[in-house]
Design a protein around this motif. Sequence first.
Motif, PDB file in Angstrom:
ATOM      1  N   SER A 295      -5.909  -2.146   2.052  1.00  0.00           N
ATOM      2  CA  SER A 295      -5.453  -2.721   0.789  1.00  0.00           C
ATOM      3  C   SER A 295      -5.382  -4.237   0.928  1.00  0.00           C
ATOM      4  CB  SER A 295      -4.072  -2.183   0.401  1.00  0.00           C
ATOM      5  OG  SER A 295      -3.509  -2.966  -0.635  1.00  0.00           O
TER       6      SER A 295
ATOM      7  N   GLN B 232       0.816  -1.214   0.000  1.00  0.00           N
ATOM      8  CA  GLN B 232       0.000   0.000   0.000  1.00  0.00           C
ATOM      9  C   GLN B 232       0.851   1.267   0.000  1.00  0.00           C
ATOM     10  OE1 GLN B 232      -3.488   1.976   2.850  1.00  0.00           O
ATOM     11  NE2 GLN B 232      -2.867  -0.117   3.171  1.00  0.00           N
TER      12      GLN B 232
ATOM     13  N   LEU C 109      -3.280   6.659  -3.463  1.00  0.00           N
ATOM     14  CA  LEU C 109      -3.659   5.306  -3.851  1.00  0.00           C
ATOM     15  C   LEU C 109      -4.525   5.314  -5.102  1.00  0.00           C
ATOM     16  CD1 LEU C 109      -4.336   3.341  -0.547  1.00  0.00           C
ATOM     17  CD2 LEU C 109      -2.206   3.748  -1.766  1.00  0.00           C
TER      18      LEU C 109
ATOM     19  N   TYR D   6      -7.697  -0.818  -3.496  1.00  0.00           N
ATOM     20  CA  TYR D   6      -7.760  -0.371  -2.105  1.00  0.00           C
ATOM     21  C   TYR D   6      -9.203  -0.024  -1.779  1.00  0.00           C
ATOM     22  CZ  TYR D   6      -8.502   4.396  -3.677  1.00  0.00           C
ATOM     23  OH  TYR D   6      -9.036   5.521  -4.247  1.00  0.00           O
TER      24      TYR D   6
END
Length: 374
Positions: free
Chosen positions: A150, A54, A113, A125
């Motif tokens: 995630s 992540q 993300l 995610y």
Amino acid sequence: MTARGFDVVVAGGGLVGMAIAWGVARQGLRVAVCDGDDIAFRAARGNFGLVWVQGKGSRCLPYARWSRCSSERWGAFAAQLQRETGVDCGFERPGGIELFEHEAELEAAGALLESLRRRDAALTYEALDRAALRKRVPAASERLAGALWSPHDGHANPLYTLRALLQALLASGGVYLPRNTVREIRPRAGRFEIDTPAGPLEAARVVLAAGLDNARLAPMVDVHAPISPLRGQIMVTERLAPFLAYPTLVVRQTQEGSVLLGDSAEDVGFDDGQTRAAMADIARRARTAFPALAHARIVRAWGALRIMTPDGLPVYEESRAHPGAFVAICHSGVTLAAVHADLVAPWIAGGAPPADLHAFTTARFTAPQDAPHV
């Protein structure tokens, strides 16, 4: 004294070196690992134990893909180690949660993300608001703004993993030479002479996976090792009843019930000690995230040094001047253990380099005309 001969000698018996050594031994080659003293700086023994994807790759998408590839291989990697050694690495992959105290921080991390997901749809995610976080992790504080989850993230026991790798190496015919730091490497035509306290070794290939000591060894084979130490401190509580089924960046409950609290990032040279200020900050963040920890007793604390390159990314490279000499530098020895064994080791054994490896040479630190090759 007659030199002992091997196909590959690995300098460094931490998670990076041992994963590569086991992977090479699985190719049927004769492998020796030269390890340092117990007083050596050992990131593998001070690790938080995350298998983490992540947020990685914001400046280098191949790093996110490389990390995700390793995370996806970790289950089979751990299962094979357990079959061969009986040692359970403690690997679980429930997904990882990054916690946020403030809305602005949550929004910024979520935007990162999302930008990664747009570039690679596999980097998925889920954003969790306060209610969703509390539903998934009831012990989480109501003061938290939310979290990001995630599915790619997990955790493992670094010490059990290191033990399993050593046992698997020995079972595959590898040789482990503890308290045997490499003193000198002398390239010869098509081979390398390695001087150690236990006597001379000779090998067709040599791998520098000695962490911070790579800075000393790399010039011997004309490769670049741009590394510096970065201290992290960790505290461990007594064993508690299960309350956290997901790894986070600040709190991780082990299978045994103890809770790891971390971490810090301190540029203090080669000082791997502990400080009251850093431990107080770690404790504050842990209590903020999980109020019940305020009553937990701390039973251990330590500091350890990460191996950092200027941009934080790993380096994998073969020497142009002395083919057969390789350098492997990374601060994510747990996360990347599976690809080190499965993908980097076959390359060192004579195969083709993995597709993403071109992104991790020292060419990124030098002019194009000086760029080494893989």
